[in-house]
Design an enzyme around this catalytic site. Structure first.
Site, PDB file in Angstrom:
ATOM      1  CD1 TRP A 358       0.763  -0.896   3.213  1.00 29.80           C
ATOM      2  CD2 TRP A 358       0.413   0.939   3.378  1.00 29.80           C
ATOM      3  NE1 TRP A 358       1.096  -0.572   3.917  1.00 29.80           N
ATOM      4  CE2 TRP A 358       0.479   0.879   4.439  1.00 29.80           C
ATOM      5  CE3 TRP A 358      -0.922   2.250   3.289  1.00 29.80           C
ATOM      6  CZ2 TRP A 358       0.855   1.874   5.330  1.00 29.80           C
ATOM      7  CZ3 TRP A 358      -0.946   3.196   4.225  1.00 29.80           C
ATOM      8  CH2 TRP A 358      -0.176   3.248   5.678  1.00 29.80           C
ATOM      9  CD  GLU A 497       3.231  -3.675   9.392  1.00 30.74           C
ATOM     10  OE1 GLU A 497       4.498  -4.785   9.277  1.00 30.74           O
ATOM     11  OE2 GLU A 497       3.571  -3.012   8.044  1.00 30.74           O
TER      12      GLU A 497
END
Length: 824
Positions: A358, A497
């Site tokens: 992304w 994350e």
């Protein structure tokens, strides 16, 4: 960029790499011996391999993908008196390596003296052509300055992918040895299966089929020798090596020049022989045009690139040079990707296995959109081509529409760790966001109607089924009366994350809201203005009449979490219930956290790998107040580790906007030197391309204050106190614009094209060609000293009334922020 001392370290190989978005040559020396990684990379050339999960479950990614090291054409070894130059013990009198960012030429000059006193001057240079996508040119000049001597130049093509022990030489020890998920997977079996190989005169050809993926690759090298010395040529050809060796009786002071013209072609299935023929045709054309023309075209191409891309920073030569290096890396990663993705490392290394993330849409495409729109369109077309695989993936996860992979080369999900991979559904909104930004900035409605609208529609469909409605009931619980209905998205991971598989991640919800609104808008506008295109769109997508209205309702009802107790937007529904990680007392030896703590340890804390909420505040800033941005930034900045190279650029932009101007400059320095100073100790694995794109955004949107919310160009500059001037070009709806910021004014000059409307701090203006418009500035926005710390929350309580406390996992007793009771 200049190097004056010989090195074989991986960082130098990355920094001095040359490429064009399709083909990349790492900065390996022509001697072809010691190296961190002898790398020749072609965008999209990959091998596949079965992912073996310790515990398999339905829907897990099944096939991994990793970039293949293409045959190496860089080797041009020099022998004098049959002795090779060895930098370990050579008497080197002069050394200089230069990457000229104006011409795109990598040049090295070495002067060395043999034990017998013969002084040898070598000058080699290389380009990977931007004009000719499949072409690299390497040129070597050798002069024995003070004596006659036998000189041998051995030009080689090597399959290093499968011949490491034989052809790779002795690699230097890899930096950061040990577990690191950012590095590429290693495949033990043979990858490149030999196909056609031959030599014809001074031409050599190797070709292969990739064992499991079925891709094919061919390389053909032609050689031109120019010298007044007597010489002979010999050849050798095998499946994994081709040699063209020139033996020269060199006279003192008489130069020897060998030019190596190399062409690479790849395919997902074309037979190797056909690719060899394509290489031959590419070289035939170059021979007719001449080598000098290729260098001339490279310089002309880059002159045009810098004309529309160069960001000028007055008074800071170090930042100026570093900025230009970053912008060149963006060109080298994307210019000729031509419908393939832009890899996280471009074509400079094998880091992240050559995957697309992304990162491209959020960090790279803004630069492409505003400087080289055609490249942005090509990158978006890569996503269009992934739609069939994305539709299959969505269906596999029980959703409608399409789900783009978090990491991929061929369009299939390649992430083996779903919690921090597949669960990042926000990739859908990121792709749609980049599409909308491109169309607004360029006015390319034709691309939207013909191809792009399918991205918006299919991504919106996924949100419509992934999300769900929740309706509040009467608080007395005595009547079954519907209250307010809200739309929620559960079980996802945001950009951070270090916090995975959560409910109502703010970034995801905010971006999904945009995605749903944009898709509905696109459908309504095409239906109203282009009925024929709309009919074809319905035929391609099976669009139902009521879908766009359903998306609009979901977007308006999207749940955006907010904590009244802390006055901030929680990163997700449970984020504030976790304990706070005390980053201030975490030793550097335990950074980055992902290499020193089990994921479950990290997931239990309020700690961020990268800016998450803060990124939402930037991308969708028109939906947050200035007060909300300040409060959110103050809370999340002390919790952000910066373990991701994507983080500092976003923190820089928001720090500048809310007023932490010194902090903004500090984060900017972390971004701009991430590779040049190897700040994350992994630049050897390739350029951090997204960070380089973020540098442009930090300059233009952070310090330049440019925004394009709802397709309206606006400026609110934050020029650093010791910067006299910042100037940058933009392409805006077909017009070429130059924007210049000084302490007292913002100037907008339309260099070509139609008038450009814009606002500066809410006041509207229109700039026309030939008449620079100067807008006075009273200041450079608010100024807040220092940086946010956890101390500001010493009296803060969660929604349940409990105080916040901070600790490091290795310590058994939590340490209160200030005044809170210790927690066992």
């Amino acid at each position: 960029m200049i190097e004056t001392r010989y090195t074989e370290d991986g960082v130098g190989e990355t920094l001095f790499g040359v490429g064009n978005g399709y083909l990349g040559l790492r900065g390996n020396h022509i001697e072809g011996r010691g190296a961190h990684e002898h790398g020749t990379f072609i965008n999209g050339l990959h091998e596949t391999w079965p992912i073996r999960h310790a515990e398999q479950a339905y829907g897990f990614a099944e096939v991994g993908q990793t970039i293949v090291n293409a045959p190496d054409a860089k080797v041009m070894r020099v022998y004098v008196d049959d002795e090779p130059i060895s930098f370990d013990d050579a008497d080197v009198r002069e050394y200089r390596r230069t990457l000229d960012m104006r011409t795109g030429v990598l040049e090295r000059v070495v002067v060395w003296e043999t034990p017998s006193g013969k002084r040898v001057r070598m000058r080699d240079e290389r380009i990977v052509s931007f004009a000719e996508r499949h072409l690299a040119v390497l040129r070597l000049e050798v002069v024995v300055e003070n004596s006659d001597a036998p000189v041998t130049i051995s030009c080689q093509l090597l399959n290093r992918q499968d011949g490491a022990g034989v052809y790779a030489g002795t690699p230097v020890e890899a930096q950061g040895a040990g577990f690191d998920p950012r590095k590429a997977e290693k495949i033990a079996d043979r990858v490149l299966q030999p196909a056609e190989h031959w030599q014809d005169g001074l031409r050599s050809a190797l070709s292969y089929r990739v064992a499991a993926s079925g891709m094919t690759v061919a390389v053909v090298a032609d050689h031109v020798i120019e010298t007044e010395n007597e010489y002979s040529a010999r050849t050798l050809i095998e499946a994994d090596i081709a040699k063209n060796v020139f033996r020269v009786q060199a006279k003192a002071g008489v130069p020897i020049t060998v030019t190596k013209l190399v062409s690479y072609h790849t395919s997902r299935g074309v037979p190797p022989r056909e690719l060899v023929d394509r290489c031959r045709r590419s070289l035939d054309r170059v021979v007719v045009e001449s080598v000098d023309v290729q260098f001339q075209r490279q310089a002309e191409w880059l002159a045009e690139f810098w004309e529309r891309s160069d960001v000028q920073i007055d008074g800071h030569d170090d930042l100026q040079q570093a900025t230009r290096w970053c912008l060149l890396q963006l060109a080298q990663a994307s210019a000729r990707s031509d419908g393939t993705g832009v890899a996280a490392k471009g074509v400079t290394g094998s880091g992240y296995s050559g995957h697309y993330f992304w990162d491209t849409e959020i960090y790279v495409l803004p630069f492409l959109t505003y400087t080289s729109p055609q490249w942005a369109r090509n990158a978006l077309r890569a996503r269009v081509l992934m739609l069939p695989a994305a539709r299959r993936r969505a269906a596999q996860l029980n959703e409608a529409g399409a789900l783009f992979p978090w990491r991929t080369i061929n369009g299939e999900e390649a992430s083996a760790y779903y919690a921090a991979g597949t669960a990042q559904y926000h990739i859908n909104a990121d792709v749609s966001f980049a599409l909308g930004k491109y169309v607004r900035a360029t006015g390319d409605e034709e691309f939207l109607r013909r191809e792009g609208a399918e991205i918006a529609i299919e991504t919106a469909r996924l949100w419509a089924t992934l999300g769900f409605w929740r309706t509040s009931r009467d608080v007395t619980n005595r009547a079954d009366v519907d209250g307010i209905s809200t739309f929620h998205i559960h079980g996802v991971t945001g950009p951070d994350e270090y916090t995975t598989v959560v409910n109502d991640n703010l970034y995801t919800n905010v971006m999904a809201r945009y995605n749903l609104r944009y898709a509905a808008k696109v459908v309504h506008e095409i239906a109203e203005r282009h009925p024929e295109d709309f009919a074809r769109l319905v035929e391609r997508t099976g669009l139902r009449p009521e879908e766009a209205d359903e998306w609009e309702r979901a977007s308006e009802a999207m749940f955006i979490p907010y904590s009244e107790a802390l006055g901030i937007h929680p990163q997700d529904s449970l984020f504030l219930e976790r304990e706070v990680w005390d980053l201030a007392h975490t030793p550097d030896s335990q950074r980055p956290l992902l290499l020193h703590f089990h994921p479950l340890v990290i997931y239990r804390f309020q700690v961020l790998k990268q800016a998450d909420v803060v990124l939402a505040l930037f991308l969708q800033g028109n939906h947050f107040t200035a007060e909300e941005k300040r409060a959110d930034f103050d809370y999340y900045d002390p919790l952000t580790t910066g373990d991701s190279t994507l983080s500092a650029v976003v923190q820089s932009i928001l720090a500048a906007e809310v007023g932490y101007q010194d902090l903004a400059l500090e984060y900017f320095a972390q971004s701009i030197f991430v590779d040049l100073h190897d700040l994350h100790h992994n630049a050897a694995d390739g350029v951090h391309v997204a960070s380089a794109g973020g540098v442009w955004t930090a300059l233009v949107s952070g310090f330049g204050g440019m925004r394009d919310y709802a397709g309206e160009l606006s400026f609110d500059p934050r020029l650093p106190a010791d910067w006299p001037r910042l100037s940058f070009p933009l392409q805006w709806q077909g017009s070429a614009v130059q924007v210049t910021v000084t302490r007292g004014a913002l100037t907008v000059e339309v260099r070509s094209g139609e008038p450009v409307p814009f606002t500066v701090r809410g006041d509207a203006y229109i700039a026309v060609a030939g008449d620079p418009l100067v807008v006075p500035l009273a200041d450079q926005g608010p100024v807040i000293p220092g940086r946010p710390t956890l101390r500001q929350f010493e009296d803060a309580l969660r929604e349940d009334g409990t105080p916040l406390s901070a600790s490091v996992p290795v310590i058994t007793t939590a340490i209160p922020i200030i005044g809170a009771d210790p927690i066992d």
